[in-house]
Scaffold this motif. Structure first.
Motif, PDB file in Angstrom:
ATOM      1  N   LEU A  45      -1.955 -36.388 -38.884  1.00  0.00           N
ATOM      2  CA  LEU A  45      -0.583 -35.892 -38.778  1.00  0.00           C
ATOM      3  C   LEU A  45       0.422 -37.030 -38.801  1.00  0.00           C
ATOM      4  O   LEU A  45       0.379 -37.922 -37.958  1.00  0.00           O
ATOM      5  CB  LEU A  45      -0.439 -35.090 -37.484  1.00  0.00           C
ATOM      6  N   ARG A  83      -3.023 -27.810 -39.240  1.00  0.00           N
ATOM      7  CA  ARG A  83      -2.824 -26.400 -38.887  1.00  0.00           C
ATOM      8  C   ARG A  83      -1.751 -25.697 -39.721  1.00  0.00           C
ATOM      9  O   ARG A  83      -1.902 -24.522 -40.067  1.00  0.00           O
ATOM     10  CB  ARG A  83      -2.459 -26.298 -37.407  1.00  0.00           C
ATOM     11  N   TYR A  84      -0.676 -26.391 -40.016  1.00  0.00           N
ATOM     12  CA  TYR A  84       0.452 -25.752 -40.693  1.00  0.00           C
ATOM     13  C   TYR A  84       0.670 -26.361 -42.080  1.00  0.00           C
ATOM     14  O   TYR A  84       0.566 -27.569 -42.265  1.00  0.00           O
ATOM     15  CB  TYR A  84       1.742 -25.902 -39.869  1.00  0.00           C
ATOM     16  N   LYS A 100      -2.261 -31.757 -46.915  1.00  0.00           N
ATOM     17  CA  LYS A 100      -3.409 -32.318 -46.202  1.00  0.00           C
ATOM     18  C   LYS A 100      -3.711 -33.732 -46.706  1.00  0.00           C
ATOM     19  O   LYS A 100      -3.448 -34.063 -47.866  1.00  0.00           O
ATOM     20  CB  LYS A 100      -4.640 -31.424 -46.380  1.00  0.00           C
ATOM     21  N   GLU A 125      -2.504 -34.249 -31.850  1.00  0.00           N
ATOM     22  CA  GLU A 125      -2.445 -34.907 -33.157  1.00  0.00           C
ATOM     23  C   GLU A 125      -1.242 -35.842 -33.301  1.00  0.00           C
ATOM     24  O   GLU A 125      -1.175 -36.640 -34.232  1.00  0.00           O
ATOM     25  CB  GLU A 125      -2.391 -33.859 -34.272  1.00  0.00           C
ATOM     26  N   THR A 126      -0.262 -35.714 -32.389  1.00  0.00           N
ATOM     27  CA  THR A 126       0.968 -36.505 -32.471  1.00  0.00           C
ATOM     28  C   THR A 126       0.813 -37.823 -31.720  1.00  0.00           C
ATOM     29  O   THR A 126       0.317 -37.858 -30.599  1.00  0.00           O
ATOM     30  CB  THR A 126       2.149 -35.722 -31.870  1.00  0.00           C
ATOM     31  N   ASP A 136       7.401 -26.582 -41.567  1.00  0.00           N
ATOM     32  CA  ASP A 136       6.645 -25.701 -42.460  1.00  0.00           C
ATOM     33  C   ASP A 136       7.487 -24.500 -42.883  1.00  0.00           C
ATOM     34  O   ASP A 136       7.418 -24.047 -44.026  1.00  0.00           O
ATOM     35  CB  ASP A 136       5.369 -25.244 -41.763  1.00  0.00           C
ATOM     36  N   ARG A 149       6.467 -29.069 -36.094  1.00  0.00           N
ATOM     37  CA  ARG A 149       5.479 -28.737 -37.127  1.00  0.00           C
ATOM     38  C   ARG A 149       5.748 -27.358 -37.723  1.00  0.00           C
ATOM     39  O   ARG A 149       5.692 -27.160 -38.944  1.00  0.00           O
ATOM     40  CB  ARG A 149       4.083 -28.822 -36.519  1.00  0.00           C
ATOM     41  N   ASP A 180      -0.836 -32.384 -41.480  1.00  0.00           N
ATOM     42  CA  ASP A 180      -0.926 -31.378 -40.424  1.00  0.00           C
ATOM     43  C   ASP A 180      -2.145 -30.491 -40.689  1.00  0.00           C
ATOM     44  O   ASP A 180      -2.214 -29.813 -41.711  1.00  0.00           O
ATOM     45  CB  ASP A 180       0.345 -30.520 -40.400  1.00  0.00           C
ATOM     46  N   ASP A 239       1.574 -33.198 -28.572  1.00  0.00           N
ATOM     47  CA  ASP A 239       0.401 -32.586 -29.192  1.00  0.00           C
ATOM     48  C   ASP A 239      -0.695 -33.633 -29.352  1.00  0.00           C
ATOM     49  O   ASP A 239      -0.415 -34.825 -29.531  1.00  0.00           O
ATOM     50  CB  ASP A 239       0.740 -32.040 -30.580  1.00  0.00           C
ATOM     51  N   HIS A 255       4.575 -26.775 -30.693  1.00  0.00           N
ATOM     52  CA  HIS A 255       4.479 -27.185 -32.099  1.00  0.00           C
ATOM     53  C   HIS A 255       5.804 -26.963 -32.842  1.00  0.00           C
ATOM     54  O   HIS A 255       5.815 -26.675 -34.038  1.00  0.00           O
ATOM     55  CB  HIS A 255       3.365 -26.415 -32.822  1.00  0.00           C
TER      56      HIS A 255
END
Length: 274
Positions: free
Chosen positions: A244, A233-234, A239, A134-135, A222, A218, A231, A132, A215
């Motif tokens: 992430l 998104r999830y 936050k 973000e990863t 969640d 993630r 994350d 991803d 994902h």
């Protein structure tokens, strides 16, 4: 400024940059920059490819596409680190924020293009697997079509073990297996708690996947009430400003070149993110 433009060429022996400059109203230098960064593609028959040269000649019936986003084009790719180079494949550290592959708005922020540029375009690069955007973590890149097919097959048949670490919200069980469908497909994630920080109410967990759904880590974290910190998104309550907190830190497989088991590992997975 964001602009998406598609044009079917009617001109004979026309120059791609000239057509796009006229249609878009953008200066020629901006079109040149967009082309160099992969934001212009040419569809000829059934084939579509990015075109980078400002003097590329197009033919009637070709379809030119410009996907211009000045905020994307303004991004500066970092210098990334090669951990191992075995000629027909190499192992790299992908920072968070870098795409595995480009999209219609360009590819200069993709790891494949960054590697090409760092190697002065002297070596072909082929994707083998994805992380991803973000990863952060280890990613393998092939340098021949044959090696790409070989390594892709190892991933598809789960002969490459991928290990991750994540910082999640709350105190998890010491060990666990999450076996929950994702997109109506089987998805299995195993985890082990390495540490719990009472002050921050975060757990550091080690993760191993049996499947590779979109994902997966993630969404699974969640789903059990322990979303990954940062994350976007999830999850709720997870936050932060650090991004992430998920790192692909280890790859273990039988090297198709040396025919022996190899392990590539980041000794301090989160040190790269600080």
């Amino acid at each position: 400024m964001k602009l998406e433009l598609s044009h079917t060429v009617t001109e004979i022996s026309a120059n791609a940059s000239t057509i796009l400059t006229t249609l878009s109203g953008l200066p020629r230098q901006r079109i040149k920059d967009a082309m160099a960064k992969g934001a212009v593609s040419l569809k000829r028959g059934k084939h579509t490819k990015r075109i980078r040269r400002i003097n590329t000649v197009v033919k009637p019936g070709d379809i030119l596409q410009l996907n211009y986003d000045d905020s994307v084009l303004a991004l500066k790719p970092p210098v990334i680190e090669c951990l191992e180079d075995r000629r027909s494949y190499s192992v790299w550290f992908k920072p968070a924020g870098i795409m595995s592959q480009g999209n219609q708005f360009g590819d200069h922020m993709s790891i494949l293009r960054i590697i090409e540029k760092q190697n002065d375009n002297k070596r072909e690069v082929f994707p083998v697997h994805r992380l991803d955007r973000e990863t952060s973590g280890l990613i393998i890149v092939a340098h021949s079509k044959k090696m790409a097919a070989t390594l892709s097959s190892l991933f598809q048949t789960q002969q490459i073990e991928k290990s991750y670490q994540a910082i999640v919200l709350g105190k998890t069980e010491e060990t666990g297996t999450i076996d929950r469908l994702l997109d109506k497909k089987n998805a299995i994630t195993h985890f082990k708690r390495l540490n719990f920080n009472e002050e921050t109410n975060n757990s550091l967990i080690d993760i191993r996947l049996e499947t590779g759904r979109t994902h997966q880590i993630r969404r699974h974290c969640d789903s059990i009430g322990h979303p990954i910190m940062g994350d976007p998104r999830y999850g709720t309550g997870n936050k932060n400003q650090q991004g992430l907190q998920l790192v692909a830190y280890k790859l273990t497989f039988r090297c198709p070149i040396k025919h022996q088991q190899v392990t590539f590992e980041l000794p301090e997975p989160f040190a790269q993110n600080t």
